[in-house]
Design an enzyme around this catalytic site. Structure first.
Site, PDB file in Angstrom:
ATOM      1  N   TYR A  73      -1.954 -33.462 -12.092  1.00 17.49           N
ATOM      2  CA  TYR A  73      -2.021 -32.916 -10.732  1.00 17.49           C
ATOM      3  C   TYR A  73      -0.623 -32.599 -10.208  1.00 17.49           C
ATOM      4  O   TYR A  73      -0.390 -31.551  -9.634  1.00 17.49           O
ATOM      5  CB  TYR A  73      -2.714 -33.916  -9.792  1.00 17.49           C
ATOM      6  CG  TYR A  73      -2.936 -33.329  -8.406  1.00 17.49           C
ATOM      7  CD1 TYR A  73      -4.109 -32.633  -8.119  1.00 17.49           C
ATOM      8  CD2 TYR A  73      -1.970 -33.451  -7.404  1.00 17.49           C
ATOM      9  CE1 TYR A  73      -4.316 -32.072  -6.874  1.00 17.49           C
ATOM     10  CE2 TYR A  73      -2.168 -32.886  -6.154  1.00 17.49           C
ATOM     11  CZ  TYR A  73      -3.339 -32.205  -5.884  1.00 17.49           C
ATOM     12  OH  TYR A  73      -3.538 -31.643  -4.655  1.00 17.49           O
ATOM     13  N   PHE A 125       0.460  -1.400  -0.097  1.00 20.14           N
ATOM     14  CA  PHE A 125      -0.588  -1.840  -1.012  1.00 20.14           C
ATOM     15  C   PHE A 125      -1.646  -2.557  -0.162  1.00 20.14           C
ATOM     16  O   PHE A 125      -1.319  -3.199   0.829  1.00 20.14           O
ATOM     17  CB  PHE A 125      -0.077  -2.737  -2.151  1.00 20.14           C
ATOM     18  CG  PHE A 125      -1.212  -3.042  -3.095  1.00 20.14           C
ATOM     19  CD1 PHE A 125      -1.725  -2.047  -3.913  1.00 20.14           C
ATOM     20  CD2 PHE A 125      -1.834  -4.281  -3.090  1.00 20.14           C
ATOM     21  CE1 PHE A 125      -2.830  -2.288  -4.714  1.00 20.14           C
ATOM     22  CE2 PHE A 125      -2.933  -4.522  -3.900  1.00 20.14           C
ATOM     23  CZ  PHE A 125      -3.426  -3.533  -4.720  1.00 20.14           C
ATOM     24  N   THR A 126      -2.898  -2.430  -0.589  1.00 23.06           N
ATOM     25  CA  THR A 126      -4.023  -2.884   0.246  1.00 23.06           C
ATOM     26  C   THR A 126      -3.874  -4.332   0.719  1.00 23.06           C
ATOM     27  O   THR A 126      -3.868  -4.599   1.918  1.00 23.06           O
ATOM     28  CB  THR A 126      -5.337  -2.716  -0.532  1.00 23.06           C
ATOM     29  OG1 THR A 126      -5.206  -3.368  -1.804  1.00 23.06           O
ATOM     30  CG2 THR A 126      -5.660  -1.239  -0.763  1.00 23.06           C
ATOM     31  N   ASP A 216       7.915  -6.547  -4.100  1.00 28.09           N
ATOM     32  CA  ASP A 216       6.663  -6.795  -4.802  1.00 28.09           C
ATOM     33  C   ASP A 216       6.986  -6.439  -6.249  1.00 28.09           C
ATOM     34  O   ASP A 216       7.051  -5.268  -6.624  1.00 28.09           O
ATOM     35  CB  ASP A 216       5.533  -5.918  -4.244  1.00 28.09           C
ATOM     36  CG  ASP A 216       4.210  -6.181  -4.968  1.00 28.09           C
ATOM     37  OD1 ASP A 216       4.258  -6.628  -6.130  1.00 28.09           O
ATOM     38  OD2 ASP A 216       3.150  -5.934  -4.379  1.00 28.09           O
ATOM     39  N   LYS A 259      -0.634  -8.611 -13.977  1.00 28.93           N
ATOM     40  CA  LYS A 259      -0.211  -7.310 -14.504  1.00 28.93           C
ATOM     41  C   LYS A 259       0.851  -7.504 -15.588  1.00 28.93           C
ATOM     42  O   LYS A 259       0.540  -7.997 -16.661  1.00 28.93           O
ATOM     43  CB  LYS A 259       0.296  -6.429 -13.351  1.00 28.93           C
ATOM     44  CG  LYS A 259      -0.827  -5.865 -12.478  1.00 28.93           C
ATOM     45  CD  LYS A 259      -1.320  -6.834 -11.445  1.00 28.93           C
ATOM     46  CE  LYS A 259      -2.178  -6.181 -10.393  1.00 28.93           C
ATOM     47  NZ  LYS A 259      -2.756  -7.157  -9.458  1.00 28.93           N
ATOM     48  N   ARG A 384      -8.746   5.606  -5.079  1.00 24.39           N
ATOM     49  CA  ARG A 384      -7.525   5.260  -4.356  1.00 24.39           C
ATOM     50  C   ARG A 384      -7.256   6.419  -3.400  1.00 24.39           C
ATOM     51  O   ARG A 384      -6.457   7.301  -3.653  1.00 24.39           O
ATOM     52  CB  ARG A 384      -6.334   5.056  -5.311  1.00 24.39           C
ATOM     53  CG  ARG A 384      -6.437   3.836  -6.207  1.00 24.39           C
ATOM     54  CD  ARG A 384      -6.006   2.519  -5.589  1.00 24.39           C
ATOM     55  NE  ARG A 384      -6.990   1.781  -4.842  1.00 24.39           N
ATOM     56  CZ  ARG A 384      -6.972   0.455  -4.687  1.00 24.39           C
ATOM     57  NH1 ARG A 384      -6.065  -0.286  -5.273  1.00 24.39           N
ATOM     58  NH2 ARG A 384      -7.864  -0.139  -3.938  1.00 24.39           N
ATOM     59  N   PHE A 451     -12.972  -0.986   0.505  1.00 29.39           N
ATOM     60  CA  PHE A 451     -13.244  -0.355  -0.798  1.00 29.39           C
ATOM     61  C   PHE A 451     -13.884  -1.302  -1.804  1.00 29.39           C
ATOM     62  O   PHE A 451     -14.605  -0.871  -2.688  1.00 29.39           O
ATOM     63  CB  PHE A 451     -11.941   0.220  -1.390  1.00 29.39           C
ATOM     64  CG  PHE A 451     -10.851  -0.807  -1.529  1.00 29.39           C
ATOM     65  CD1 PHE A 451     -10.046  -1.145  -0.451  1.00 29.39           C
ATOM     66  CD2 PHE A 451     -10.654  -1.461  -2.729  1.00 29.39           C
ATOM     67  CE1 PHE A 451      -9.058  -2.114  -0.569  1.00 29.39           C
ATOM     68  CE2 PHE A 451      -9.668  -2.426  -2.867  1.00 29.39           C
ATOM     69  CZ  PHE A 451      -8.873  -2.750  -1.776  1.00 29.39           C
TER      70      PHE A 451
HETATM   71  N1  F0G Z   1       0.736  -6.053  -5.274  1.00 23.63           N
HETATM   72  C1  F0G Z   1       0.412  -5.024  -6.069  1.00 23.63           C
HETATM   73  C2  F0G Z   1       1.400  -3.931  -6.276  1.00 23.63           C
HETATM   74  C3  F0G Z   1      -0.832  -4.993  -6.704  1.00 23.63           C
HETATM   75  O1  F0G Z   1      -1.134  -3.971  -7.488  1.00 23.63           O
HETATM   76  C4  F0G Z   1      -1.736  -6.051  -6.493  1.00 23.63           C
HETATM   77  C5  F0G Z   1      -3.057  -6.049  -7.086  1.00 23.63           C
HETATM   78  C6  F0G Z   1      -1.369  -7.095  -5.637  1.00 23.63           C
HETATM   79  C7  F0G Z   1      -0.106  -7.059  -5.066  1.00 23.63           C
HETATM   80  C8  F0G Z   1      -2.277  -8.233  -5.325  1.00 23.63           C
HETATM   81  O2  F0G Z   1      -2.328  -9.078  -6.395  1.00 23.63           O
HETATM   82  O3  F0G Z   1      -4.719  -8.956  -7.127  1.00 23.63           O
HETATM   83  O4  F0G Z   1      -3.200 -10.781  -7.901  1.00 23.63           O
HETATM   84  O5  F0G Z   1      -3.997 -10.753  -5.565  1.00 23.63           O
HETATM   85  N2  F0G Z   1      -3.552  -5.026  -7.606  1.00 23.63           N
HETATM   86  C9  F0G Z   1      -4.829  -4.935  -8.291  1.00 23.63           C
HETATM   87  C10 F0G Z   1      -5.070  -3.508  -8.671  1.00 23.63           C
HETATM   88  C11 F0G Z   1      -5.969  -5.558  -7.581  1.00 23.63           C
HETATM   89  O6  F0G Z   1      -6.145  -3.234  -9.220  1.00 23.63           O
HETATM   90  O7  F0G Z   1      -4.203  -2.665  -8.463  1.00 23.63           O
HETATM   91  P1  F0G Z   1      -3.646  -9.939  -6.761  1.00 23.63           P
END
Ligand code: F0G
Length: 461
Positions: A73, A125-126, A216, A259, A384, A451
């Site tokens: 832990y 980014f979303t 990021d 990624k 997108r 989305f």
């Molecule tokens: N920043 C970027 C540039 C991303 O592409 C993503 C996730 C995140 C942050 C968030 O990270 O998913 O680990 O919480 N991108 C995925 C995509 C979901 O399909 O582009 P996460």
């Protein structure tokens, strides 16, 4: 110079069968999914290009690491392995582990943003913007104009426009700008890199104004590769050393390890300032987990540490990774399909506005195109465009992004060149019949990050 092809620096040890469903089954599946590829079951998908996130194939060394993961832990050995990997590859001293990228974004936004603050960034980014807004901030896009033009072949379309950034600081005052949110290899722009020059200039500008720079760095490795290929003076540098230099122009980073880092789950916030890291850790224990695991199991952290080491062990990995994406992109360009140029690092972005130019943006051309490609071949991509952009929280109106795209995202080390040929053939077939693809309308629109779970129906012809 003599031309030599690249090839993947690995061979395949284990395979996972995939199956193409019949046309009738695909028709039924996309209807059931409300024309949203996120709502398909993976069994209904033949070649899955929804995302490059968490879809990588791990190496034998990473799989072996799972067995060695330390599940204590507190104070897990695997955590310290991860700390060492992040220090040596990215160069940040302080590691705050999280369950994935958005966990790190949440913590970072909560420790730095006060209500009324403004966060400039190079295209949204979303999830990143969601957490900035959730903390009471407002995101302002300061990416160069070329990023919004799918046809511009600018080599660094991810760059920040320093005049736009200066205007934000002038308008709101530096004290209202806690940090610049600087994404490497900008996802929503089509996987487009930022140049080292721009990283250095933005960092210098921010230091002068007492503003932090938070990367990021989710796809910073792919960005480093593009710098090596495109920016003067970097041709003879290893991708590993370029990555270190990228990070040197920042005060910290959020990373989705799903990624570049070659694992199926995980992420982290990395910082230089120990005091800031202490504040992050005190939130971490409430939202993610203890500060030595933050939502990951010991084996997750072990596989992640190994993934980080592996991605920079030589330049061949990233060369083959981006090479495969470029192969698909160039095949489509040769066939005359409108795609975002230059081809990005993690996927090929189809210009749905140009392909379905008979549909207004309110009829969701990218959503419709993604559904049409699935119907044709069982290939799954992702919208997108206007659906992903969501509504402005102030006015409640739809945001209208310039880019209305379908992303065909390539998982790392998963598919072969023949899979890419099958994908290209399907896109070409849909392109031939593009005028027969109709628009969509919402039947269910979630309030946040719509989305992911929205449902649509076809507009009457
Ligand atoms: N920043 C970027 C540039 C991303 O592409 C993503 C996730 C995140 C942050 C968030 O990270 O998913 O680990 O919480 N991108 C995925 C995509 C979901 O399909 O582009 P996460």
């Amino acid at each position: 110079m003599e031309h030599r092809s690249w090839a993947e620096p690995w061979k395949i040890k284990m395979v996972e069968p995939i199956e193409l469903r019949t046309r009738d089954e695909r028709e039924a599946a996309i209807e059931r999914a409300g024309f949203n590829t996120f709502l398909l079951r993976s069994d209904e998908v033949y070649i899955d290009l929804l995302t490059d996130s968490g879809t990588s194939a791990m190496s034998d060394r990473q799989w072996a690491g799972l067995m060695l993961g330390d599940e204590s832990y507190a104070g897990s050995r695997s955590f310290y392995h991860l700390v060492d990997a992040v220090r040596s590859v990215y160069g940040y001293e302080e590691l705050v582990p999280t369950h994935q990228g958005r966990g790190a974004e949440h913590i970072l936004s909560q420790i730095l943003i006060r209500p009324g603050d403004v966060i400039p960034g190079n295209m949204y980014f979303t999830t990143t913007r969601f957490h900035q807004e959730h903390a009471g901030g407002t995101f302002v896009d300061v990416i160069i104009d070329e990023a919004h033009d799918p046809d511009s072949t600018h080599p660094f379309k991810g760059n920040i426009d320093l005049d736009k950034l200066a205007a934000v600081v002038d308008t709101y005052g530096a004290e209202r700008v806690p940090y610049v949110s600087f994404e490497t290899n900008v996802n929503m722009a089509g996987g487009q890199p930022v140049s080292m020059r721009n990283l250095a200039d933005v960092y210098e500008f921010c230091r002068r104004h007492g503003i932090l720079v938070m990367l990021d760095a989710t796809r910073a490795l792919e960005n480093a590769y593009f710098i090596q290929q495109r920016e003067g003076g970097y041709q003879d540098r290893s991708v590993a050393s370029i990555l270190r230099e990228i990070c040197s122009y920042s005060d910290g980073a959020t990373v989705s390890s799903k990624k570049d880092n070659l694992v199926n789950i995980g992420g982290f916030l990395a910082l230089r300032d120990p005091e800031l890291a202490a504040r992050a850790r005190s939130l971490l224990v409430a939202f993610e987990g203890l500060h030595t695991y933050g939502g990951m199991s010991g084996r997750d952290m072990e596989a992640l540490a190994r993934g980080i080491e592996e991605m920079v062990a030589g330049d061949e990995h990233v060369r083959a990774r981006v090479g495969q994406v470029e192969y698909l992109g160039n095949t489509l360009i040769k066939a005359g399909i409108p795609v975002v140029r230059p081809i990005g690092g993690h996927g090929v972005f189809l210009d749905a506005a140009a392909i379905l130019d008979h549909l207004p943006q309110e009829h969701f051309p990218a959503q419709a195109l993604a559904a049409a490609i699935y119907r044709d071949s069982g290939v799954r991509g992702m919208e997108r465009g206007i659906v992903s952009a969501g509504r402005d929280p102030g006015t409640g109106e739809n945001r209208h992004p310039n880019l209305e795209l379908v992303r065909l995202t390539i998982p790392r080390r998963v598919y072969t060149q023949s899979h890419m040929d099958v994908v290209a053939e399907s896109v070409m077939a849909v392109y031939e019949r593009r005028h027969r693809v109709g628009g969509l309308r919402f039947v269910y629109e979630p309030e946040q990050l719509r989305f992911f779970q929205a449902r649509f129906e076809e507009l009457p012809a």
